[in-house]
Write a protein that holds these residues in place. Structure first.
Motif, PDB file in Angstrom:
ATOM      1  N   SER A 171      -4.989  -1.324  -2.654  1.00  0.00           N
ATOM      2  CA  SER A 171      -5.802  -0.588  -1.701  1.00  0.00           C
ATOM      3  C   SER A 171      -6.230  -1.550  -0.598  1.00  0.00           C
ATOM      4  O   SER A 171      -6.181  -2.781  -0.784  1.00  0.00           O
ATOM      5  CB  SER A 171      -7.040   0.001  -2.390  1.00  0.00           C
ATOM      6  N   CYS A 200       0.830  -1.216   0.000  1.00  0.00           N
ATOM      7  CA  CYS A 200       0.000   0.000   0.000  1.00  0.00           C
ATOM      8  C   CYS A 200       0.859   1.259   0.000  1.00  0.00           C
ATOM      9  O   CYS A 200       0.610   2.204  -0.759  1.00  0.00           O
ATOM     10  CB  CYS A 200      -0.939  -0.003   1.201  1.00  0.00           C
ATOM     11  N   ARG A 201       1.866   1.294   0.846  1.00  0.00           N
ATOM     12  CA  ARG A 201       2.715   2.482   0.949  1.00  0.00           C
ATOM     13  C   ARG A 201       3.497   2.723  -0.326  1.00  0.00           C
ATOM     14  O   ARG A 201       3.571   3.866  -0.812  1.00  0.00           O
ATOM     15  CB  ARG A 201       3.663   2.335   2.139  1.00  0.00           C
ATOM     16  N   GLU A 207      -3.586  -1.007  -8.548  1.00  0.00           N
ATOM     17  CA  GLU A 207      -3.231  -0.052  -7.505  1.00  0.00           C
ATOM     18  C   GLU A 207      -3.723  -0.625  -6.179  1.00  0.00           C
ATOM     19  O   GLU A 207      -4.914  -0.666  -5.902  1.00  0.00           O
ATOM     20  CB  GLU A 207      -3.876   1.305  -7.791  1.00  0.00           C
ATOM     21  N   ARG A 234       1.095   3.891  -3.098  1.00  0.00           N
ATOM     22  CA  ARG A 234       0.649   5.269  -2.890  1.00  0.00           C
ATOM     23  C   ARG A 234       1.773   6.260  -3.174  1.00  0.00           C
ATOM     24  O   ARG A 234       1.554   7.316  -3.794  1.00  0.00           O
ATOM     25  CB  ARG A 234       0.149   5.447  -1.463  1.00  0.00           C
ATOM     26  N   ARG A 267       2.279   6.627  -6.954  1.00  0.00           N
ATOM     27  CA  ARG A 267       1.205   7.399  -7.599  1.00  0.00           C
ATOM     28  C   ARG A 267       1.348   8.883  -7.315  1.00  0.00           C
ATOM     29  O   ARG A 267       1.099   9.715  -8.183  1.00  0.00           O
ATOM     30  CB  ARG A 267      -0.157   6.902  -7.107  1.00  0.00           C
TER      31      ARG A 267
END
Length: 465
Positions: A321, A298-299, A319, A302, A305
């Motif tokens: 999530s 997740c990190r 992506e 993110r 992006r």
């Protein structure tokens, strides 16, 4: 072409990932409803079969088991699904083992084929980029939930009736095989288009290059040929590059934790306080490892992006999530549980799931097989301590599956390389899953009908007996 092909699989699969996960969730919900609808007040009698262990001797039954086991292991490991749905009916109906022992021996075959396939895959380079062909991030994400599911499935295999197992087969196997076959068709069509475009470009460039041909003085030929060429790695260098020791140590640590806890649980009284403490510890190990890897994904996703970097953090082209990670955890747990019930390695869910997440077929197959090696070996050790399979027969089948896994990978990879059709792996995956659905579905239906005609009890055993 390879770069285009790599983006193709992500583009084809990205839009339907949630649909696939929703389908798996619906299938599990249907099975749960059917299980809950069974009368909970009659949990004493069941179809718990007596142990039947034929001797290991040279006869037509062993020959058939060898041939079927070899072919099933060869194609099953290429698709990343193991082939347990073929092995269990074969060992039960042809060789004569009881259902529980057949499931245990099936895990032995999956373990042997997976181990040899992993050794072969470690010698291969990634077809599109400078990365291991095995995605260790995804392996660490799915391994804990698969192992927890398999420990649950092994226990539930003693108390679950045949009709419920048959329902699970029909819902999950048919659905995943049909979706994988559809993906394979889409990939085949796109590969055909790319091959035609490449061929047209080559044909158009030939006349242009012929018109511009110039005569080169022989004295200049050697310096021109001496220009730097991309260095090709040797087999040993590729093996060492693919072998990520840190990730493998983490996977072995998780495997060891489950093994130790499972040994303690086998020595404890069923449903005692210590028994439930061990179960809770297994859940804690799963949650800790899964959350550790999930937070990392997740990190990183993110952060990329936010920086405008569209490169994926792993082979899965989505992506990451929290919702997607929860669904992945559910699929891994479901795949392991049903795999423990049926004697398969859980790859029939993990293989198609990795394709749905956007992994190219080569990576999906190698990663699913790598995870199955750990999960199936854990089941084999558990079954060994429970004395659920004969050692001579288990050793023989492991030897056959080791040979089959290696030669199956070698043959299919060569064909894929020559034809430039990685979609062949997807078709093999779909075919093996469908064959498992057909064989185990027919056997389960026949067994259930026989039990009804004999007026046998069709419910569950008491979990604590």
């Amino acid at each position: 072409m390879e770069a285009k092909t790599g983006s193709l699989y992500g583009r084809v699969n990205r839009t339907s990932t949630r649909g696939f996960l929703a389908y798996v969730a619906a299938g599990a919900a249907c099975a749960a409803v059917l299980a809950a609808s069974n009368d909970g007040g009659h949990l004493r009698l069941s179809s718990r079969s007596d142990r039947v262990w034929p001797d290991l001797a040279f006869n037509w039954r062993v020959v058939v088991a060898t041939v079927v086991g070899f072919l099933g292991s060869a194609f099953g490991t290429v698709g990343g699904v193991g082939g347990g749905g073929i092995f269990v009916p074969m060992l039960n109906l042809v060789v004569g083992f009881d259902t529980k022992s057949a499931a245990a021996l099936s895990k032995c075959m999956i373990m042997g084929a997976s181990a040899s396939s992993v050794c072969y895959n470690l010698r291969l380079s990634h077809p599109n980029k400078e990365a291991p062909v095995i995605d260790y991030k995804l392996a660490l994400l799915f391994q804990p939930t698969l192992m927890l599911g398999i420990t649950i499935g092994v226990e539930l295999s003693v108390i679950f009736p045949y009709w419920l197992i048959t329902v699970l087969i029909i819902i999950l196997f048919v659905g995943t095989s049909s979706r994988s076959f559809f993906k394979g068709i889409l990939m085949w069509r796109e590969e055909t288009r790319i091959l035609l475009e490449t061929r047209e470009r080559d044909e158009q460039s030939k006349p242009a290059s012929a018109a511009n041909d110039v005569v080169i003085d022989p004295s200049y030929e050697e310096p021109l040929l001496a220009q730097a060429q991309p260095r090709v790695k040797s087999a040993l260098e590729t093996f060492l590059f693919n072998l990520r020791s840190k990730n493998i140590l983490v996977l072995l640590s998780v495997w060891s934790c489950f093994l130790v806890l499972q040994n303690f649980k086998n020595d404890s009284k069923s449903c005692s306080t210590f028994y439930w403490v061990i179960n809770i510890l297994q859940v804690l190990v799963t949650v800790i490892v899964f959350l550790w890897k999930a937070v990392q994904l997740c990190r990183k996703s993110r952060a990329r992006r936010m920086n405008g970097n569209l490169e994926c953090v792993c082979e899965a082209s989505i992506e990451w999530s929290p919702a997607q990670l929860i669904f992945c955890a559910f699929c891994g747990l479901l795949g392991g549980t049903v795999g423990g019930l049926l004697g398969s390695g859980g790859g029939f869910i993990l293989g198609p799931l990795l394709l749905e997440l956007g992994c190219i077929p080569e990576v999906a197959s190698a990663t699913a097989t790598f995870v199955m090696m750990f999960s199936s070996s854990l089941s084999v050790v558990e079954f060994y301590f429970l004395d659920r399979f004969p050692i001579p027969f288990g050793g023989y089948l492991i030897f056959v599956s080791i040979l089959a896994g290696f030669w199956g990978q070698c043959l299919v990879r060569k064909i894929v390389q020559v034809l430039k059709r990685a979609s062949l792996i997807v078709f093999i995956l779909s075919s093996v899953i469908f064959a498992c659905a057909l064989t185990m579905g027919v056997v389960g239906t026949q067994t259930s009908i026989l039990m009804i005609n004999n007026h046998e009890y069709m419910g569950f055993l008491n979990f604590c007996e």
